[in-house]
Design a protein around this motif. Structure first.
Motif, PDB file in Angstrom:
ATOM      1  N   GLU A   1      37.609  26.725  42.550  1.00 22.33           N
ATOM      2  CA  GLU A   1      37.272  27.594  41.425  1.00 22.33           C
ATOM      3  C   GLU A   1      38.239  28.768  41.328  1.00 22.33           C
ATOM      4  O   GLU A   1      38.635  29.166  40.237  1.00 22.33           O
ATOM      5  N   ALA A   2      38.647  29.322  42.475  1.00 21.55           N
ATOM      6  CA  ALA A   2      39.606  30.428  42.473  1.00 21.55           C
ATOM      7  C   ALA A   2      40.946  29.980  41.894  1.00 21.55           C
ATOM      8  O   ALA A   2      41.537  30.690  41.075  1.00 21.55           O
ATOM      9  N   ILE A   3      41.410  28.825  42.314  1.00 23.03           N
ATOM     10  CA  ILE A   3      42.685  28.301  41.794  1.00 23.03           C
ATOM     11  C   ILE A   3      42.613  28.199  40.276  1.00 23.03           C
ATOM     12  O   ILE A   3      43.517  28.638  39.566  1.00 23.03           O
ATOM     13  N   LEU A   4      41.539  27.610  39.780  1.00 23.67           N
ATOM     14  CA  LEU A   4      41.426  27.385  38.339  1.00 23.67           C
ATOM     15  C   LEU A   4      41.259  28.693  37.564  1.00 23.67           C
ATOM     16  O   LEU A   4      41.835  28.844  36.477  1.00 23.67           O
ATOM     17  N   LEU A   5      40.511  29.642  38.112  1.00 22.97           N
ATOM     18  CA  LEU A   5      40.365  30.946  37.449  1.00 22.97           C
ATOM     19  C   LEU A   5      41.695  31.678  37.364  1.00 22.97           C
ATOM     20  O   LEU A   5      42.073  32.190  36.308  1.00 22.97           O
TER      21      LEU A   5
ATOM     22  N   PRO B   1      52.662  43.228  45.677  1.00 21.58           N
ATOM     23  CA  PRO B   1      52.517  44.463  46.465  1.00 21.58           C
ATOM     24  C   PRO B   1      52.378  45.718  45.612  1.00 21.58           C
ATOM     25  O   PRO B   1      51.665  46.633  45.974  1.00 21.58           O
ATOM     26  N   ALA B   2      53.033  45.753  44.476  1.00 24.26           N
ATOM     27  CA  ALA B   2      52.965  46.930  43.618  1.00 24.26           C
ATOM     28  C   ALA B   2      51.555  47.128  43.051  1.00 24.26           C
ATOM     29  O   ALA B   2      51.184  48.241  42.691  1.00 24.26           O
ATOM     30  N   ALA B   3      50.777  46.073  42.983  1.00 20.24           N
ATOM     31  CA  ALA B   3      49.423  46.148  42.424  1.00 20.24           C
ATOM     32  C   ALA B   3      48.374  46.105  43.529  1.00 20.24           C
ATOM     33  O   ALA B   3      47.297  45.553  43.355  1.00 20.24           O
ATOM     34  N   GLY B   4      48.686  46.659  44.680  1.00 22.11           N
ATOM     35  CA  GLY B   4      47.747  46.626  45.803  1.00 22.11           C
ATOM     36  C   GLY B   4      47.745  45.242  46.421  1.00 22.11           C
ATOM     37  O   GLY B   4      48.781  44.709  46.751  1.00 22.11           O
ATOM     38  N   ALA B   5      46.576  44.674  46.534  1.00 25.06           N
ATOM     39  CA  ALA B   5      46.463  43.341  47.127  1.00 25.06           C
ATOM     40  C   ALA B   5      46.149  42.306  46.048  1.00 25.06           C
ATOM     41  O   ALA B   5      45.425  41.358  46.289  1.00 25.06           O
ATOM     42  N   SER B   6      46.690  42.502  44.885  1.00 25.93           N
ATOM     43  CA  SER B   6      46.457  41.551  43.793  1.00 25.93           C
ATOM     44  C   SER B   6      47.281  40.290  43.987  1.00 25.93           C
ATOM     45  O   SER B   6      48.356  40.322  44.574  1.00 25.93           O
TER      46      SER B   6
ATOM     47  N   GLY C   1      46.105  33.838  33.794  1.00 25.49           N
ATOM     48  CA  GLY C   1      47.451  34.394  33.677  1.00 25.49           C
ATOM     49  C   GLY C   1      47.540  35.832  34.145  1.00 25.49           C
ATOM     50  O   GLY C   1      48.590  36.445  34.069  1.00 25.49           O
ATOM     51  N   ALA C   2      46.425  36.375  34.627  1.00 24.62           N
ATOM     52  CA  ALA C   2      46.388  37.770  35.081  1.00 24.62           C
ATOM     53  C   ALA C   2      46.421  37.836  36.602  1.00 24.62           C
ATOM     54  O   ALA C   2      46.276  36.824  37.286  1.00 24.62           O
ATOM     55  N   SER C   3      46.578  39.043  37.111  1.00 23.68           N
ATOM     56  CA  SER C   3      46.497  39.277  38.552  1.00 23.68           C
ATOM     57  C   SER C   3      45.035  39.457  38.937  1.00 23.68           C
ATOM     58  O   SER C   3      44.242  39.990  38.166  1.00 23.68           O
ATOM     59  N   TRP C   4      44.712  39.016  40.160  1.00 23.81           N
ATOM     60  CA  TRP C   4      43.346  39.112  40.660  1.00 23.81           C
ATOM     61  C   TRP C   4      43.346  39.761  42.027  1.00 23.81           C
ATOM     62  O   TRP C   4      44.131  39.396  42.889  1.00 23.81           O
ATOM     63  N   ASP C   5      42.433  40.706  42.220  1.00 27.69           N
ATOM     64  CA  ASP C   5      42.219  41.247  43.558  1.00 27.69           C
ATOM     65  C   ASP C   5      40.882  40.695  44.061  1.00 27.69           C
ATOM     66  O   ASP C   5      40.119  40.084  43.312  1.00 27.69           O
ATOM     67  N   ALA C   6      40.618  40.904  45.339  1.00 23.97           N
ATOM     68  CA  ALA C   6      39.420  40.317  45.952  1.00 23.97           C
ATOM     69  C   ALA C   6      38.121  40.793  45.296  1.00 23.97           C
ATOM     70  O   ALA C   6      37.243  39.965  45.016  1.00 23.97           O
ATOM     71  N   PRO C   7      37.948  42.086  45.005  1.00 27.91           N
ATOM     72  CA  PRO C   7      36.683  42.500  44.389  1.00 27.91           C
ATOM     73  C   PRO C   7      36.438  41.850  43.019  1.00 27.91           C
ATOM     74  O   PRO C   7      35.326  41.418  42.719  1.00 27.91           O
ATOM     75  N   ARG C   8      37.474  41.767  42.213  1.00 27.44           N
ATOM     76  CA  ARG C   8      37.317  41.169  40.874  1.00 27.44           C
ATOM     77  C   ARG C   8      37.015  39.678  40.983  1.00 27.44           C
ATOM     78  O   ARG C   8      36.128  39.156  40.298  1.00 27.44           O
ATOM     79  N   LEU C   9      37.738  38.979  41.843  1.00 25.62           N
ATOM     80  CA  LEU C   9      37.509  37.543  42.007  1.00 25.62           C
ATOM     81  C   LEU C   9      36.142  37.287  42.648  1.00 25.62           C
ATOM     82  O   LEU C   9      35.444  36.349  42.265  1.00 25.62           O
ATOM     83  N   ALA C  10      35.748  38.132  43.589  1.00 20.58           N
ATOM     84  CA  ALA C  10      34.436  37.981  44.242  1.00 20.58           C
ATOM     85  C   ALA C  10      33.311  38.064  43.212  1.00 20.58           C
ATOM     86  O   ALA C  10      32.339  37.310  43.280  1.00 20.58           O
ATOM     87  N   GLN C  11      33.473  38.962  42.285  1.00 16.96           N
ATOM     88  CA  GLN C  11      32.465  39.115  41.233  1.00 16.96           C
ATOM     89  C   GLN C  11      32.358  37.844  40.392  1.00 16.96           C
ATOM     90  O   GLN C  11      31.268  37.406  40.060  1.00 16.96           O
ATOM     91  N   ARG C  12      33.476  37.243  40.083  1.00 17.40           N
ATOM     92  CA  ARG C  12      33.470  36.010  39.268  1.00 17.40           C
ATOM     93  C   ARG C  12      32.974  34.799  40.039  1.00 17.40           C
ATOM     94  O   ARG C  12      32.381  33.890  39.472  1.00 17.40           O
ATOM     95  N   LEU C  13      33.239  34.762  41.360  1.00 14.73           N
ATOM     96  CA  LEU C  13      32.830  33.622  42.185  1.00 14.73           C
ATOM     97  C   LEU C  13      31.460  33.820  42.834  1.00 14.73           C
ATOM     98  O   LEU C  13      30.951  32.898  43.476  1.00 14.73           O
ATOM     99  N   TYR C  14      30.885  35.005  42.669  1.00 16.29           N
ATOM    100  CA  TYR C  14      29.586  35.327  43.287  1.00 16.29           C
ATOM    101  C   TYR C  14      29.647  35.174  44.806  1.00 16.29           C
ATOM    102  O   TYR C  14      28.784  34.573  45.425  1.00 16.29           O
TER     103      TYR C  14
ATOM    104  N   ALA D   1      38.644  37.576  49.806  1.00 14.85           N
ATOM    105  CA  ALA D   1      39.963  37.996  50.308  1.00 14.85           C
ATOM    106  C   ALA D   1      40.568  36.892  51.163  1.00 14.85           C
ATOM    107  O   ALA D   1      41.776  36.633  51.091  1.00 14.85           O
ATOM    108  N   GLY D   2      39.736  36.221  51.960  1.00 14.86           N
ATOM    109  CA  GLY D   2      40.213  35.094  52.763  1.00 14.86           C
ATOM    110  C   GLY D   2      40.703  33.950  51.895  1.00 14.86           C
ATOM    111  O   GLY D   2      41.717  33.312  52.197  1.00 14.86           O
ATOM    112  N   ILE D   3      39.982  33.677  50.814  1.00 19.80           N
ATOM    113  CA  ILE D   3      40.391  32.614  49.887  1.00 19.80           C
ATOM    114  C   ILE D   3      41.738  32.961  49.265  1.00 19.80           C
ATOM    115  O   ILE D   3      42.640  32.113  49.202  1.00 19.80           O
ATOM    116  N   LEU D   4      41.893  34.201  48.826  1.00 20.25           N
ATOM    117  CA  LEU D   4      43.180  34.612  48.251  1.00 20.25           C
ATOM    118  C   LEU D   4      44.298  34.481  49.276  1.00 20.25           C
ATOM    119  O   LEU D   4      45.406  34.043  48.939  1.00 20.25           O
TER     120      LEU D   4
END
Length: 130
Positions: free
Chosen positions: A24-28, A69-74, A33-46, A53-56
């Protein structure tokens, strides 16, 4: 829509996916086409942020995503080769047409790896016993 064919390369890719949240993370990430950080992706994946963060991290190691790196851990979708991008596109289409089959394949792979680990663990000897 023309049905997507389950090629041997696609089958290997599906069996290599560690979990449904990884898929699901790969497909999202690919679809947005955007950058994803762990909190944002966690919210979408529940899922918890730590697990996400481990999945990323796994997707970065697999060279499906790149860390920005410029966008934190995105992370952004950045497959290492054009062939991998094409294969993931096939995965996306095949999954949309065969959701249950793909889910069962990933779960079967997890069970197989678990049984292999249990089998290997059965031969570990406790050195404390005579």
């Amino acid at each position: 829509m023309t049905p997507e064919v389950l090629t041997e390369d696609l089958r290997r890719l599906i069996f290599s996916i560690p979990s449904i949240p990884h898929l699901e993370a790969i497909l999202l990430i690919r679809g947005s086409g955007a950058s994803w950080d762990a909190p944002r992706l966690a919210q979408r994946l529940y899922l918890p942020v730590e697990r996400t963060a481990g999945i990323l991290g796994d997707l970065a190691v697999a060279r499906i995503c790149a860390v920005e790196p410029a966008a934190g851990a995105s992370h952004r979708y950045a497959p290492s080769t054009a062939e991998l991008d094409t294969l993931i596109g096939s995965l996306e289409r095949y999954y949309s047409q065969n959701l249950i089959e793909v889910t069962n394949m990933i779960h079967a792979s997890l069970r197989r790896h678990s049984r292999i680990r249990e089998f290997a663990d059965a031969f570990k000897w406790d050195r404390k016993k005579p």
